[in-house]
Design a protein around this motif. Structure first.
Motif, mmCIF file in Angstrom:
data_model
loop_
_atom_site.group_PDB
_atom_site.id
_atom_site.type_symbol
_atom_site.label_atom_id
_atom_site.label_comp_id
_atom_site.label_asym_id
_atom_site.label_seq_id
_atom_site.Cartn_x
_atom_site.Cartn_y
_atom_site.Cartn_z
ATOM 1 N N ALA A 134 5.835 -1.999 3.106
ATOM 2 C CA ALA A 134 5.729 -2.662 1.812
ATOM 3 C C ALA A 134 4.713 -1.955 0.917
ATOM 4 O O ALA A 134 4.883 -1.895 -0.301
ATOM 5 N N GLN A 135 3.658 -1.409 1.518
ATOM 6 C CA GLN A 135 2.622 -0.754 0.734
ATOM 7 C C GLN A 135 3.082 0.610 0.216
ATOM 8 O O GLN A 135 2.865 0.953 -0.943
ATOM 9 N N ASP A 136 3.722 1.410 1.094
ATOM 10 C CA ASP A 136 4.183 2.746 0.692
ATOM 11 C C ASP A 136 5.249 3.201 1.676
ATOM 12 O O ASP A 136 4.947 3.616 2.790
ATOM 13 N N GLN A 137 6.521 3.109 1.252
ATOM 14 C CA GLN A 137 7.615 3.410 2.160
ATOM 15 C C GLN A 137 7.623 4.872 2.589
ATOM 16 O O GLN A 137 7.863 5.187 3.762
ATOM 17 N N GLU A 138 7.364 5.781 1.650
ATOM 18 C CA GLU A 138 7.379 7.198 1.987
ATOM 19 C C GLU A 138 6.264 7.549 2.970
ATOM 20 O O GLU A 138 6.473 8.314 3.926
ATOM 21 N N ALA A 139 5.074 6.994 2.740
ATOM 22 C CA ALA A 139 3.971 7.247 3.665
ATOM 23 C C ALA A 139 4.274 6.670 5.045
ATOM 24 O O ALA A 139 3.945 7.272 6.066
ATOM 25 N N ALA A 140 4.917 5.510 5.099
ATOM 26 C CA ALA A 140 5.291 4.902 6.376
ATOM 27 C C ALA A 140 6.260 5.799 7.136
ATOM 28 O O ALA A 140 6.142 5.969 8.360
ATOM 29 N N LEU A 141 7.215 6.390 6.426
ATOM 30 C CA LEU A 141 8.156 7.312 7.072
ATOM 31 C C LEU A 141 7.417 8.520 7.650
ATOM 32 O O LEU A 141 7.694 8.971 8.772
ATOM 33 N N GLN A 142 6.477 9.053 6.885
ATOM 34 C CA GLN A 142 5.730 10.213 7.344
ATOM 35 C C GLN A 142 4.865 9.889 8.559
ATOM 36 O O GLN A 142 4.577 10.774 9.385
ATOM 37 N N MET A 143 4.451 8.647 8.703
ATOM 38 C CA MET A 143 3.644 8.230 9.852
ATOM 39 C C MET A 143 4.505 7.870 11.059
ATOM 40 O O MET A 143 3.991 7.427 12.084
ATOM 41 N N GLY A 144 5.811 8.026 10.945
ATOM 42 C CA GLY A 144 6.688 7.771 12.076
ATOM 43 C C GLY A 144 7.160 6.335 12.216
ATOM 44 O O GLY A 144 7.740 5.960 13.241
ATOM 45 N N ILE A 145 6.927 5.523 11.209
ATOM 46 C CA ILE A 145 7.385 4.131 11.258
ATOM 47 C C ILE A 145 8.889 4.092 11.005
ATOM 48 O O ILE A 145 9.376 4.681 10.037
ATOM 49 N N PRO A 146 9.653 3.428 11.862
ATOM 50 C CA PRO A 146 11.111 3.339 11.660
ATOM 51 C C PRO A 146 11.437 2.370 10.517
ATOM 52 O O PRO A 146 11.674 1.174 10.734
ATOM 53 N N VAL A 147 11.457 2.888 9.306
ATOM 54 C CA VAL A 147 11.610 2.049 8.120
ATOM 55 C C VAL A 147 12.912 1.255 8.159
ATOM 56 O O VAL A 147 12.958 0.091 7.757
ATOM 57 N N GLY A 148 13.982 1.886 8.653
ATOM 58 C CA GLY A 148 15.250 1.175 8.739
ATOM 59 C C GLY A 148 15.149 -0.068 9.601
ATOM 60 O O GLY A 148 15.645 -1.144 9.229
ATOM 61 N N SER A 149 14.506 0.048 10.751
ATOM 62 C CA SER A 149 14.337 -1.113 11.630
ATOM 63 C C SER A 149 13.446 -2.165 10.987
ATOM 64 O O SER A 149 13.685 -3.375 11.139
ATOM 65 N N VAL A 150 12.415 -1.715 10.273
ATOM 66 C CA VAL A 150 11.521 -2.650 9.585
ATOM 67 C C VAL A 150 12.295 -3.448 8.536
ATOM 68 O O VAL A 150 12.126 -4.674 8.403
ATOM 69 N N GLN A 151 13.172 -2.759 7.820
ATOM 70 C CA GLN A 151 13.974 -3.449 6.809
ATOM 71 C C GLN A 151 14.924 -4.462 7.456
ATOM 72 O O GLN A 151 15.128 -5.560 6.939
ATOM 73 N N ASN A 152 15.482 -4.097 8.606
ATOM 74 C CA ASN A 152 16.350 -5.031 9.323
ATOM 75 C C ASN A 152 15.591 -6.279 9.746
ATOM 76 O O ASN A 152 16.080 -7.409 9.592
ATOM 77 N N ILE A 153 14.391 -6.076 10.271
ATOM 78 C CA ILE A 153 13.576 -7.215 10.702
ATOM 79 C C ILE A 153 13.243 -8.113 9.518
ATOM 80 O O ILE A 153 13.287 -9.346 9.609
ATOM 81 N N SER A 154 12.930 -7.493 8.387
ATOM 82 C CA SER A 154 12.596 -8.267 7.187
ATOM 83 C C SER A 154 13.768 -9.124 6.753
ATOM 84 O O SER A 154 13.605 -10.297 6.394
ATOM 85 N N PHE A 155 14.977 -8.561 6.764
ATOM 86 C CA PHE A 155 16.156 -9.333 6.385
ATOM 87 C C PHE A 155 16.425 -10.463 7.364
ATOM 88 O O PHE A 155 16.827 -11.561 6.973
ATOM 89 N N VAL A 156 16.225 -10.203 8.645
ATOM 90 C CA VAL A 156 16.433 -11.236 9.655
ATOM 91 C C VAL A 156 15.492 -12.417 9.413
ATOM 92 O O VAL A 156 15.904 -13.580 9.408
ATOM 93 N N ILE A 157 14.213 -12.113 9.205
ATOM 94 C CA ILE A 157 13.229 -13.175 8.975
ATOM 95 C C ILE A 157 13.538 -13.928 7.683
ATOM 96 O O ILE A 157 13.531 -15.168 7.646
ATOM 97 N N ALA A 158 13.822 -13.177 6.616
ATOM 98 C CA ALA A 158 14.072 -13.807 5.325
ATOM 99 C C ALA A 158 15.295 -14.712 5.370
ATOM 100 O O ALA A 158 15.279 -15.831 4.836
ATOM 101 N N SER A 159 16.355 -14.263 6.014
ATOM 102 C CA SER A 159 17.581 -15.066 6.081
ATOM 103 C C SER A 159 17.365 -16.331 6.896
ATOM 104 O O SER A 159 17.860 -17.408 6.550
ATOM 105 N N GLY A 160 16.628 -16.203 8.000
ATOM 106 C CA GLY A 160 16.309 -17.383 8.797
ATOM 107 C C GLY A 160 15.490 -18.389 8.011
ATOM 108 O O GLY A 160 15.749 -19.602 8.057
ATOM 109 N N LEU A 161 14.515 -17.902 7.235
ATOM 110 C CA LEU A 161 13.696 -18.812 6.418
ATOM 111 C C LEU A 161 14.528 -19.469 5.329
ATOM 112 O O LEU A 161 14.308 -20.638 4.986
#
Length: 600
Positions: free
Chosen positions: A169-196
């Protein structure tokens, strides 16, 4: 006053849950997720189905509903949002707008559209403080919300996936460069948001005692305003915004009545966008205009149309159809022509100015009601009421929307959607009953009330509309408006008054929307506010994008396909809306320029 305050807190509790989901997805993907709105209604209907139809205990139904909503959210993100978000958030937002309609009408097909009593799974008025009564259900709702918020806070602060969400959420490009699986993070966010979203829908239906498949739209729009009030992307702000908006809404209803609720919500949205676009706790600004972002839906070169095609089209639509067509075809043709008029005018705003307004039902309603009132009460002829309706729609809609032109990004789309809803709500407040006996067009005392007469009138108005659009596009004014849509930063640097030209483009579109509304009113001879729905706005947007967002003649093609061809589904309106949504998703995904534009 204390009972009004408590009612506001209970409503705010629901809005806070929904707003957290909206802010979570926005923070991670920079996308306004309209599909989230539908999970309110879907979650409530699923809970009703499990408890009433399948006789399951509420505490078993609750996790089942959350699981189903979460799974659907995951599918929507993978299939629709992520493939488009990489191009432009506006494209993904449009697709979630379409998905919302698909979910709502799919729910209607499954459960039917009627209102039902939501089961009293918990006591609703067994407790009291003084003269104010409340129930165990209210305390449970507040308690679950508190638990969810604490759990979310701990998850985001200490959980590995939660920290990844914060980093993305803070910086998607920097997160990608740090090895964070942004695609999976986005999936988790949608799962949580839809459940709420599903959970919020259950709570709201438990609070008001009724449930309906499409009840999520109004709740969802209010939850979005709560998220904007608190600051999109800020989860704490979403909670604060939810409770603040719930209290404001409760007192507004107490003072002005329930009919003013949507107007109150829109006023809050407008004030937030003008005074503090970042919200109470968000960053300012959250969205900035980038060069060339307006070219996504208009990219490519329009197909060159030979002159003989124009002549042939004029002969077919203006001569052969009136001579050879039967009553049914002519009646359908009038609908095709009216929507083509509205959509052709809309290409100035969406195609040239680069502003995708989502609330066209508002100006259409203004034109319809203004023309009807002038004809019924002042006895003006149709021929005089028609241009006045267009001018009135342009002036009134422009005044109401004028404060938002300084807003950046797709906030404008959201604001115009809210404007459309608020206009219809305001009309309902002023004219609570429908208008009957609207005079039909006439010449020399002869009523022109046959399908053939309506068709010919609409055809002439469409030809005039296309001529005006052609003249505008070729004029210096049209070139300046197009420069705003192509690159707003460059236009500003060149001394173009961007806000003024956006407002002018919107006024032109509203004028033709008002003309279309007037034609509908006099051909139906009866109107009420239920005609001017979010579906009407969706249909206009889909017609424009299908034919080519910057092509007035493309609006005619889009209208023929989506009004004429979809007439085959006239007996199943829910399926028709689902098809509209699918068409919008497919066109935005594979033909963003429209069917009459070469992708290049």
């Amino acid at each position: 006053m204390l009972d009004t305050l408590i009612a506001g807190l209970l409503r705010g509790n629901v809005y806070a849950l929904g707003a957290v989901g909206i802010s979570l997805v926005f923070g991670v993907m920079n996308v306004v997720n309209f599909a989230q709105f539908s999970f309110f209604g879907l979650g409530a209907m699923l809970a009703w189905f499990f408890v009433v139809q399948l006789q399951q205990p509420f505490w078993i139904a609750l996790p089942l509903v959350l699981a189903i909503c979460a799974l659907l959210g995951l599918v929507i993100n993978i299939a629709v949002v992520r493939p488009l978000a990489k191009y432009l958030p506006l494209a993904a937002m449009l697709s979630t707008y379409a998905v919302a309609q698909i979910l709502d009408n799919g729910s209607q097909l499954a459960f039917s559209a009627q209102f039902r009593s939501f089961p009293q799974v918990l006591p609703t008025s067994n407790l009291h403080i003084g003269n104010m009564r409340f129930g165990t259900s209210d305390l449970v709702m507040l308690g679950i919300t508190a638990v969810v918020m604490i759990a979310m806070s701990l998850f985001l602060k200490y959980g590995r996936a939660g920290r990844a969400i914060r980093a993305t959420a803070q910086d998607q490009e920097a997160a990608l460069q740090m090895g964070i699986p942004v695609g999976s993070v986005q999936n988790i966010s949608f799962v949580i948001a839809s459940g709420l979203g599903g959970l919020a829908g259950i709570f709201f239906s438990l609070y008001i005692g009724v449930v309906n498949p499409v009840s999520g739209l109004n709740i969802g729009m209010t939850a979005f305003v709560a998220a904007a009030l608190g600051g999109l992307g800020s989860l704490v702000g979403a909670v604060v915004g939810g409770f603040v908006l719930g209290i404001l809404e409760a007192f507004g209803i107490y003072w002005f009545g329930d009919a003013a609720r949507q107007i109150i919500v829109f006023v809050v949205l407008l004030v937030v966008l003008i005074v503090r676009p970042g919200g109470l706790l968000g960053k300012v600004p959250l969205i900035s205009t980038e060069p060339l972002t307006g070219t996504f839906l208009g990219k490519g070169r329009p197909l060159r149309i030979p002159r003989w095609v124009w002549i042939a089209a004029f002969v077919v639509l203006g001569v052969l159809v009136p001579i050879l067509a039967d009553t049914y075809v002519l009646t359908t043709g009038t609908q095709v022509l009216v929507y083509a008029i509205i959509a052709a005018g809309f290409t100035v705003t969406a195609g040239q100015a680069g502003v995708l307004a989502l609330g066209q039902a508002g100006p259409i309603a203004i034109g319809a009601y203004l023309s009807a009132l002038l004809s019924v009460h002042l006895h003006l002829s149709f021929w005089l009421a028609l241009p006045i309706a267009g001018i009135g729609a342009a002036v009134i809609a422009s005044i109401l929307v004028s404060p938002i032109w300084g807003v950046k990004g797709h906030y404008i789309s959201i604001a115009t959607l809210g404007l459309g809803i608020a206009i219809v709500a305001l009309i309902q407040l002023i004219v609570p009953q429908g208008i009957y006996g609207i005079p039909v067009p006439s010449i020399a005392g002869i009523d022109l009330n046959t399908p053939l007469a309506y068709y010919l009138i609409d055809f002439v108005v469409l030809v005039l509309t296309l001529l005006v659009m052609w003249r505008i596009r070729r004029s210096h004014l049209g070139k300046v408006i197009s420069s705003v849509g192509s690159d707003e930063v460059a236009a500003l640097a060149s001394g173009v008054r961007v806000r003024d030209y956006k407002a002018l483009a919107f006024a032109i579109s509203a004028f033709f929307a008002g003309i279309g509304g007037s034609l509908l009113a006099h051909q139906y001879t009866y109107i009420d506010t239920t005609m001017f729905t979010m579906l009407m706005s969706l249909l206009v947007v889909t017609i424009v994008i299908l034919g080519g967002v910057g092509l007035p003649y493309g609006a005619v093609v889009g209208s023929i396909v989506l009004i004429g061809a979809m007439e085959l589904l006239r007996f199943t309106p829910e399926w028709r809306i689902i098809v509209y949504g699918l068409v919008l998703i497919l066109v935005v995904r594979f033909r963003p320029g429209g069917v009459l534009v070469r992708n290049s």
